[in-house]
Design an enzyme around this catalytic site. Structure first.
Site, PDB file in Angstrom:
ATOM      1  N   ASP A  12      39.452  27.869  56.860  1.00 14.92           N
ATOM      2  CA  ASP A  12      38.297  27.093  57.281  1.00 14.92           C
ATOM      3  C   ASP A  12      37.244  27.098  56.170  1.00 14.92           C
ATOM      4  O   ASP A  12      36.521  28.073  55.984  1.00 14.92           O
ATOM      5  CB  ASP A  12      37.728  27.702  58.572  1.00 14.92           C
ATOM      6  CG  ASP A  12      36.568  26.886  59.109  1.00 14.92           C
ATOM      7  OD1 ASP A  12      36.646  25.645  59.032  1.00 14.92           O
ATOM      8  OD2 ASP A  12      35.586  27.485  59.574  1.00 14.92           O
ATOM      9  N   SER A  30      34.249  47.892  40.489  1.00 14.92           N
ATOM     10  CA  SER A  30      34.992  48.632  41.501  1.00 14.92           C
ATOM     11  C   SER A  30      35.655  49.851  40.890  1.00 14.92           C
ATOM     12  O   SER A  30      36.033  49.870  39.737  1.00 14.92           O
ATOM     13  CB  SER A  30      36.048  47.735  42.137  1.00 14.92           C
ATOM     14  OG  SER A  30      35.420  46.751  42.917  1.00 14.92           O
ATOM     15  N   CYS A  69      34.679  44.934  37.407  1.00  9.51           N
ATOM     16  CA  CYS A  69      33.667  43.937  37.044  1.00  9.51           C
ATOM     17  C   CYS A  69      32.537  44.480  36.178  1.00  9.51           C
ATOM     18  O   CYS A  69      31.603  43.747  35.871  1.00  9.51           O
ATOM     19  CB  CYS A  69      33.078  43.310  38.302  1.00  9.51           C
ATOM     20  SG  CYS A  69      34.269  42.353  39.240  1.00  9.51           S
ATOM     21  N   HIS A  83      25.224  42.232  40.238  1.00  7.79           N
ATOM     22  CA  HIS A  83      26.585  41.710  40.181  1.00  7.79           C
ATOM     23  C   HIS A  83      26.808  40.733  41.341  1.00  7.79           C
ATOM     24  O   HIS A  83      26.297  40.939  42.442  1.00  7.79           O
ATOM     25  CB  HIS A  83      27.597  42.869  40.245  1.00  7.79           C
ATOM     26  CG  HIS A  83      29.004  42.393  40.361  1.00  7.79           C
ATOM     27  ND1 HIS A  83      29.537  41.484  39.476  1.00  7.79           N
ATOM     28  CD2 HIS A  83      29.984  42.662  41.263  1.00  7.79           C
ATOM     29  CE1 HIS A  83      30.783  41.230  39.833  1.00  7.79           C
ATOM     30  NE2 HIS A  83      31.085  41.927  40.908  1.00  7.79           N
ATOM     31  N   THR A 120      34.982  47.224  50.468  1.00  2.61           N
ATOM     32  CA  THR A 120      34.336  46.870  49.198  1.00  2.61           C
ATOM     33  C   THR A 120      32.823  46.690  49.367  1.00  2.61           C
ATOM     34  O   THR A 120      32.122  46.533  48.374  1.00  2.61           O
ATOM     35  CB  THR A 120      34.914  45.560  48.611  1.00  2.61           C
ATOM     36  OG1 THR A 120      34.713  44.511  49.564  1.00  2.61           O
ATOM     37  CG2 THR A 120      36.391  45.688  48.309  1.00  2.61           C
ATOM     38  N   ASN A 171      32.937  34.295  40.791  1.00  2.00           N
ATOM     39  CA  ASN A 171      32.748  35.641  40.252  1.00  2.00           C
ATOM     40  C   ASN A 171      33.497  35.742  38.933  1.00  2.00           C
ATOM     41  O   ASN A 171      34.721  35.732  38.909  1.00  2.00           O
ATOM     42  CB  ASN A 171      33.286  36.673  41.253  1.00  2.00           C
ATOM     43  CG  ASN A 171      33.169  38.104  40.741  1.00  2.00           C
ATOM     44  OD1 ASN A 171      32.599  38.344  39.681  1.00  2.00           O
ATOM     45  ND2 ASN A 171      33.718  39.046  41.491  1.00  2.00           N
ATOM     46  N   LYS A 224      26.436  36.010  48.836  1.00  2.00           N
ATOM     47  CA  LYS A 224      25.634  36.751  49.797  1.00  2.00           C
ATOM     48  C   LYS A 224      25.178  38.130  49.306  1.00  2.00           C
ATOM     49  O   LYS A 224      24.032  38.535  49.519  1.00  2.00           O
ATOM     50  CB  LYS A 224      26.454  36.935  51.073  1.00  2.00           C
ATOM     51  CG  LYS A 224      25.707  36.526  52.311  1.00  2.00           C
ATOM     52  CD  LYS A 224      26.617  36.543  53.510  1.00  2.00           C
ATOM     53  CE  LYS A 224      25.883  35.920  54.682  1.00  2.00           C
ATOM     54  NZ  LYS A 224      26.744  35.778  55.839  1.00  2.00           N
ATOM     55  N   GLU A 283      38.870  42.643  32.535  1.00  2.00           N
ATOM     56  CA  GLU A 283      40.076  43.140  33.189  1.00  2.00           C
ATOM     57  C   GLU A 283      41.202  42.134  33.020  1.00  2.00           C
ATOM     58  O   GLU A 283      42.235  42.225  33.657  1.00  2.00           O
ATOM     59  CB  GLU A 283      39.830  43.472  34.662  1.00  2.00           C
ATOM     60  CG  GLU A 283      39.368  42.324  35.506  1.00  2.00           C
ATOM     61  CD  GLU A 283      39.379  42.701  36.979  1.00  2.00           C
ATOM     62  OE1 GLU A 283      38.475  43.434  37.388  1.00  2.00           O
ATOM     63  OE2 GLU A 283      40.299  42.277  37.688  1.00  2.00           O
ATOM     64  N   ARG A 312      36.735  45.076  53.839  1.00  2.00           N
ATOM     65  CA  ARG A 312      35.327  45.384  54.103  1.00  2.00           C
ATOM     66  C   ARG A 312      34.861  46.668  53.424  1.00  2.00           C
ATOM     67  O   ARG A 312      33.661  46.889  53.254  1.00  2.00           O
ATOM     68  CB  ARG A 312      35.084  45.488  55.621  1.00  2.00           C
ATOM     69  CG  ARG A 312      35.357  44.196  56.354  1.00  2.00           C
ATOM     70  CD  ARG A 312      34.855  44.248  57.778  1.00  2.00           C
ATOM     71  NE  ARG A 312      33.426  44.012  57.839  1.00  2.00           N
ATOM     72  CZ  ARG A 312      32.877  42.801  57.878  1.00  2.00           C
ATOM     73  NH1 ARG A 312      33.623  41.736  57.853  1.00  2.00           N
ATOM     74  NH2 ARG A 312      31.581  42.669  57.941  1.00  2.00           N
TER      75      ARG A 312
END
Lengths: 348, 130
Positions: free
Chosen positions: A28, A296, A112, A234, A201, A266, A239, A80, A199
């Site tokens: 969606d 990460s 990142c 970052h 992350t 990103n 959001k 990376e 989640r």
């Protein structure tokens, strides 16, 4: 005082829209666009990779700095998606900008934040007096598995920063780093695509490390959110930067100039560094700028810069970041994207 | 296919567009030569090619040799750079149907070819619309 003496951005021309990816996987699109605040992302051409984009961004940084590249004593490429597992991206970059052979070079990897790691090391070498100039590049042609949520954001771009002590355009007032072992996102050797903890992350990863890093550097420098003209976090999606900014007490208007992710995606190692280039494009002398990266695994580097009067003189010597983001775009369909990104299995 | 050694020898030209300018008549050789084809002199100074120019002529490759099949159709053209040097290169990031003689182009650093999935990657210059 040591600081940034030149900066440069490179964003490839191809774009793919969220709708184009969503329709292939029956997802969606409006919920991705609203939930992640993403509209489209930059895609590299088949003849572009981390090395080619690093070279273009570094050439833009050199145009702004106006120095002799043979005086660059260190070159670092954070990514990376280094094209080789074994053979340095930094050597090709140093050769292409004519910084060879009296130069130290290394390739860095830390999800990142590999780009800001390079900035951290380059700045430190200049501050220590070990080299006259040092170049740090954050660049990625990010991988996202087909159908995975990451595919909507994994993008391509590069940002380069030249550090030196003479005529900085932004003085580096403070640095801080915040690192813990947090398995939120990884890619094992020989794997094409990364895996992530969904989640997981969020709170224990992105938010904990960015707030830890930002609070650490503000404590160390005695500054508070209201002291900064701009802040760059970052940008894994649209959001997160606004939410972490709110948690720390920053306002939207401090974040927006460096917030590129809705149209860029990103760019991993290039993400917060590209946000810094877009911010320097519009910053005024005297402005304090805070940059907080996130990688990460997990860690966050932060920097406090004070923009100098020299910014006015150099910023139009190379293309501005938003001009590259908004101009001359080429929209591609998912099939072309899959071909460009080598997601189609061909005969040997 | 080129060898890694040949590609390595051409790095100053492929990466940095290093040419040689005849000390007597000013003719620019790219790649550099030992003897000036215009006046026969043997003394040269360094010259870095201009980074922009305009398309003089081009052709569109629709039936490509094997290593370039995935890229067809693609354009190869000759650009007259702003220092007068004429350079042959692939013209990319541009729909071949939209190409025009006289169009402004600039040089970008790109992958030129690679020896399959496991071999050496060759980098160099290509032309892109300005």
């Amino acid at each position: 005082m040591a600081g940034i003496i030149g900066y440069g951005a490179y964003i490839p021309r191809n774009r793919i829209k969220v709708e184009e990816i969503a329709k292939v996987w029956g997802a969606d699109a409006p919920s991705y666009k609203k939930g992640l605040m993403l509209e489209e992302k930059a895609v590299p051409s088949p003849d572009q990779d981390t090395i080619t984009m690093s070279v273009e961004s570094a050439r833009n940084a050199l145009k702004r700095a106006g120095i002799d590249p043979r005086e660059i004593g260190a070159v670092y490429v954070g990514s990376e998606s280094h094209p080789y597992a074994v053979k340095p991206s930094g050597a090709t970059l140093a050769e292409a900008i004519n910084a060879v052979p009296a130069v130290h070079t290394a390739d860095l990897e830390f999800a990142c934040k590999a780009g800001s790691e390079g900035m951290f090391i380059a700045l430190s070498l200049v501050q220590a007096g070990a080299v006259k100039y040092a170049l740090a590049v954050g660049a990625d042609t990010s991988q996202g598995a087909p159908g995975d949520a990451l595919e909507y954001s994994a993008a391509a771009g590069a940002a380069a920063f030249l550090f030196g002590k003479e005529k900085p355009i932004a003085e580096a007032l403070e640095t801080f780093s915040f690192t813990t072992d947090t398995p939120d996102f990884w890619r094992r050797e020989y794997m094409h695509y990364p895996q992530h903890g969904g989640r997981f992350t969020g709170d224990p990863a992105y938010f904990k490390h960015i707030t830890g890093s930002a609070e650490g550097i503000m404590k160390k420098s005695g500054l508070k959110p209201a002291d900064f003209a701009y802040v760059i976090f970052h940008q894994p999606n649209g959001k997160f930067p606004f939410r972490v900014g709110e948690m720390l007490g920053f306002e939207k208007k401090q974040i927006e100039p460096g917030w590129l992710v809705n149209k860029l995606g990103n760019t991993y190692s290039g993400s917060s560094p590209l946000g810094l280039t877009a911010t320097l494009d519009i910053a005024a002398p005297g402005d304090l700028v805070l940059m907080v990266s996130y990688g990460s695994g997990a860690g966050s580097d932060s920097f406090v810069f004070r923009v100098t009067e020299r910014i006015e003189e150099v910023r139009d010597r190379a293309p501005r970041t938003r001009a590259q983001l908004d101009g001359n775009k080429n929209y591609i369909e998912y099939g072309v994207y899959a071909k460009y990104r080598r997601k189609i299995r061909k005969a040997e | 296919m080129q060898s890694p050694a040949r590609s390595w020898r051409e790095i100053p030209q492929r990466y940095r567009l290093e040419a040689a300018k005849c000390a007597r008549c000013g003719f620019i050789c790219f790649p550099p030569r030992l003897i000036c084809p215009e006046c026969g002199a043997r003394e040269f100074g360094p010259h870095k090619l201009a980074e922009s120019g305009k398309v003089l002529t081009y052709t569109v490759i629709r039936v490509a040799p094997q290593p370039f099949c995935d890229q067809s159709p693609y354009a190869v053209g000759i650009a007259e750079l702003d220092d007068g040097v004429r350079l042959t290169a692939q013209i990319v990031d541009c729909d071949p149907a939209a190409l025009k003689v006289g169009m402004r182009v600039r040089i970008e650093f790109r992958k030129v070819s690679e020896e399959g999935e496991a071999g050496v990657i060759y980098y160099g210059y290509k032309l892109v619309p300005e």
